[in-house]
Design an enzyme around this catalytic site. Structure first.
Site, PDB file in Angstrom:
ATOM      1  N   ASP A   1       0.851  -1.182   0.000  1.00 39.34           N
ATOM      2  CA  ASP A   1       0.000   0.000   0.000  1.00 39.34           C
ATOM      3  C   ASP A   1       0.886   1.230   0.000  1.00 39.34           C
ATOM      4  O   ASP A   1       2.075   1.155   0.332  1.00 39.34           O
ATOM      5  CB  ASP A   1      -0.917   0.005   1.226  1.00 39.34           C
ATOM      6  CG  ASP A   1      -1.926   1.147   1.180  1.00 39.34           C
ATOM      7  OD1 ASP A   1      -2.802   1.108   0.294  1.00 39.34           O
ATOM      8  OD2 ASP A   1      -1.831   2.075   1.989  1.00 39.34           O
ATOM      9  N   SER A   2       0.285   2.365  -0.325  1.00 42.45           N
ATOM     10  CA  SER A   2       1.025   3.624  -0.291  1.00 42.45           C
ATOM     11  C   SER A   2       1.385   4.012   1.137  1.00 42.45           C
ATOM     12  O   SER A   2       2.248   4.860   1.345  1.00 42.45           O
ATOM     13  CB  SER A   2       0.191   4.737  -0.920  1.00 42.45           C
ATOM     14  OG  SER A   2      -1.009   4.929  -0.195  1.00 42.45           O
TER      15      SER A   2
ATOM     16  N   TYR B   1      -0.184   8.457  -2.770  1.00 44.01           N
ATOM     17  CA  TYR B   1       0.025   8.193  -4.190  1.00 44.01           C
ATOM     18  C   TYR B   1      -0.987   8.927  -5.068  1.00 44.01           C
ATOM     19  O   TYR B   1      -0.740   9.141  -6.250  1.00 44.01           O
ATOM     20  CB  TYR B   1      -0.117   6.687  -4.470  1.00 44.01           C
ATOM     21  CG  TYR B   1       1.106   5.849  -4.155  1.00 44.01           C
ATOM     22  CD1 TYR B   1       2.195   6.373  -3.453  1.00 44.01           C
ATOM     23  CD2 TYR B   1       1.161   4.521  -4.560  1.00 44.01           C
ATOM     24  CE1 TYR B   1       3.292   5.581  -3.163  1.00 44.01           C
ATOM     25  CE2 TYR B   1       2.263   3.731  -4.279  1.00 44.01           C
ATOM     26  CZ  TYR B   1       3.326   4.255  -3.582  1.00 44.01           C
ATOM     27  OH  TYR B   1       4.412   3.473  -3.309  1.00 44.01           O
ATOM     28  N   GLY B   2      -2.139   9.271  -4.514  1.00 43.90           N
ATOM     29  CA  GLY B   2      -3.233   9.833  -5.306  1.00 43.90           C
ATOM     30  C   GLY B   2      -2.864  10.996  -6.206  1.00 43.90           C
ATOM     31  O   GLY B   2      -3.274  11.039  -7.366  1.00 43.90           O
TER      32      GLY B   2
ATOM     33  N   GLU C   1      -2.899   8.855   7.758  1.00 38.93           N
ATOM     34  CA  GLU C   1      -1.453   8.669   7.915  1.00 38.93           C
ATOM     35  C   GLU C   1      -0.909   9.418   9.132  1.00 38.93           C
ATOM     36  O   GLU C   1       0.082   9.000   9.731  1.00 38.93           O
ATOM     37  CB  GLU C   1      -0.725   9.133   6.655  1.00 38.93           C
ATOM     38  CG  GLU C   1      -0.907   8.218   5.463  1.00 38.93           C
ATOM     39  CD  GLU C   1      -0.260   6.853   5.633  1.00 38.93           C
ATOM     40  OE1 GLU C   1       0.863   6.780   6.176  1.00 38.93           O
ATOM     41  OE2 GLU C   1      -0.887   5.851   5.230  1.00 38.93           O
TER      42      GLU C   1
ATOM     43  N   CYS D   1     -10.642   3.642  -1.486  1.00 36.27           N
ATOM     44  CA  CYS D   1      -9.252   3.751  -1.017  1.00 36.27           C
ATOM     45  C   CYS D   1      -9.196   2.976   0.279  1.00 36.27           C
ATOM     46  O   CYS D   1     -10.074   3.127   1.140  1.00 36.27           O
ATOM     47  CB  CYS D   1      -8.881   5.222  -0.788  1.00 36.27           C
ATOM     48  SG  CYS D   1      -7.274   5.455   0.033  1.00 36.27           S
ATOM     49  N   THR D   2      -8.194   2.135   0.442  1.00 34.56           N
ATOM     50  CA  THR D   2      -8.159   1.281   1.628  1.00 34.56           C
ATOM     51  C   THR D   2      -7.858   2.055   2.909  1.00 34.56           C
ATOM     52  O   THR D   2      -7.993   1.517   4.007  1.00 34.56           O
ATOM     53  CB  THR D   2      -7.146   0.121   1.463  1.00 34.56           C
ATOM     54  OG1 THR D   2      -5.909   0.632   0.946  1.00 34.56           O
ATOM     55  CG2 THR D   2      -7.698  -0.941   0.533  1.00 34.56           C
ATOM     56  N   HIS D   3      -7.469   3.320   2.788  1.00 36.04           N
ATOM     57  CA  HIS D   3      -7.367   4.161   3.983  1.00 36.04           C
ATOM     58  C   HIS D   3      -8.750   4.506   4.554  1.00 36.04           C
ATOM     59  O   HIS D   3      -8.893   4.748   5.750  1.00 36.04           O
ATOM     60  CB  HIS D   3      -6.655   5.483   3.660  1.00 36.04           C
ATOM     61  CG  HIS D   3      -5.173   5.386   3.519  1.00 36.04           C
ATOM     62  ND1 HIS D   3      -4.575   4.885   2.383  1.00 36.04           N
ATOM     63  CD2 HIS D   3      -4.159   5.759   4.349  1.00 36.04           C
ATOM     64  CE1 HIS D   3      -3.254   4.951   2.528  1.00 36.04           C
ATOM     65  NE2 HIS D   3      -2.985   5.468   3.706  1.00 36.04           N
TER      66      HIS D   3
ATOM     67  N   CYS E   1      -3.615  -0.823  -2.505  1.00 32.76           N
ATOM     68  CA  CYS E   1      -3.761   0.594  -2.829  1.00 32.76           C
ATOM     69  C   CYS E   1      -4.621   0.725  -4.086  1.00 32.76           C
ATOM     70  O   CYS E   1      -4.286   0.148  -5.130  1.00 32.76           O
ATOM     71  CB  CYS E   1      -2.381   1.206  -3.067  1.00 32.76           C
ATOM     72  SG  CYS E   1      -2.398   2.912  -3.637  1.00 32.76           S
ATOM     73  N   ASN E   2      -5.730   1.462  -3.979  1.00 35.51           N
ATOM     74  CA  ASN E   2      -6.600   1.633  -5.140  1.00 35.51           C
ATOM     75  C   ASN E   2      -5.911   2.378  -6.274  1.00 35.51           C
ATOM     76  O   ASN E   2      -6.093   2.046  -7.445  1.00 35.51           O
ATOM     77  CB  ASN E   2      -7.865   2.394  -4.726  1.00 35.51           C
ATOM     78  CG  ASN E   2      -8.866   1.518  -4.017  1.00 35.51           C
ATOM     79  OD1 ASN E   2      -9.818   1.024  -4.603  1.00 35.51           O
ATOM     80  ND2 ASN E   2      -8.649   1.312  -2.724  1.00 35.51           N
ATOM     81  N   THR E   3      -5.112   3.387  -5.921  1.00 36.30           N
ATOM     82  CA  THR E   3      -4.414   4.146  -6.961  1.00 36.30           C
ATOM     83  C   THR E   3      -3.449   3.250  -7.722  1.00 36.30           C
ATOM     84  O   THR E   3      -3.393   3.269  -8.959  1.00 36.30           O
ATOM     85  CB  THR E   3      -3.659   5.339  -6.346  1.00 36.30           C
ATOM     86  OG1 THR E   3      -4.576   6.144  -5.599  1.00 36.30           O
ATOM     87  CG2 THR E   3      -3.005   6.187  -7.416  1.00 36.30           C
TER      88      THR E   3
END
Length: 266
Positions: free
Chosen positions: A11-12, A43-44, A153, A185-187, A74-76
């Site tokens: 993931d980012s 990353y977005g 984050e 987004c997994t966040h 990470c979706n991005t």
């Protein structure tokens, strides 16, 4: 690939911990190696080629560690790098977009689906493509939420400030007639309590993390890679950034005392 080999998750930053949480719940016997690129998160806003480069660096490290499967949490990164990664590496690679899109189509009565994501994911159109692959009649309402990842984050996802940012960000959806919303987004599941509070009543919230792990379980069985053990495996976490800050999020979100968190250089 051996059945006792670990599953790699990238993931980012900390967002992929939502996938880890579901892995620990559904597949606790599977060893996990996680890499969060906290030093270069988010990353977005980054160009697609840069995201591809960073993603390949993480996957190469995991490949060297002998993983049997990869989850791009990470979706991005899924949106821009999934096909490239699948072409480069021999193990099964699972992204988070198609599982979430499928669940949203199945769960929406109206066929009207909101997608909350990073600028990179939203701009890629990946969710629209995936949703229309399951239903050409669905109407998609994409919304970029650039402030969500930095809140997670920085560990502020429990705060009133987080709730205020979520409320402000979701305002463009106030008059939109959707009945399902993808946390693209997994966040974002770490902000789900705030998101649910500021979406219309009755909207079904879809976590791509939960749906992805269902796909992982099916692939492990199909390819006979499932580990046959009653003993839970201890996950190992790597961060490219500040280890102590990342450890706090791991402990809080996963309820793990003294998790194995290490620094890694890509």
């Amino acid at each position: 690939m051996e059945v006792d080999s670990p599953i790699g998750i990238i993931d980012s930053g900390a967002g992929g911990l939502t996938v880890v949480k579901e892995m620990l719940r559904r597949l606790p016997q599977e060893p996990i190696i996680y890499i969060g690129d906290n030093a270069r998160c988010p990353y977005g806003p980054r160009p697609a080629e840069e995201v591809k480069e960073f993603t390949t660096e993480m996957v190469s490290k995991l490949s060297d560690m002998g993983i049997k499967m990869l989850i791009i949490a990470c979706n991005t990164a899924t949106a821009v790098a999934l096909d490239d990664i699948r072409a480069q590496f021999p193990f099964p690679v699972v992204g988070v977009i198609v599982p979430g899109a499928r669940a949203a189509v199945q769960g929406s009565r109206l066929g009207n689906i909101a997608v909350l994501g990073t600028a990179g994911t939203i701009n890629s159109g990946a969710y629209e493509d995936a949703i229309r692959g399951f239903s050409t009649n669905s109407v998609v309402y994409p919304l970029a939420c650039p402030e969500f990842v930095p809140i997670v984050e920085s560990g502020q996802y429990h705060t009133e400030y987080a709730s205020e940012v979520v409320e402000r960000t979701l305002l463009p959806l106030a008059d939109v007639p959707f009945d399902a919303a993808i946390l693209g987004c997994t966040h974002y599941p770490l902000l789900q309590e705030h998101i649910a509070k500021h979406l219309p009543a009755g909207v079904q919230i879809i976590s791509s993390a939960v749906e992805t792990v269902r796909d992982v379980e099916a692939i492990l069985q199909e390819k006979q890679l499932a580990r046959q053990s009653n003993q839970p495996a201890e996950p190992v976490f790597y961060s490219t950034g500040e280890v102590d800050a990342f450890r706090l999020i791991v402990e809080d979100w996963l309820s793990i005392d003294g998790p194995d968190v290490r620094h890694i250089v890509l």
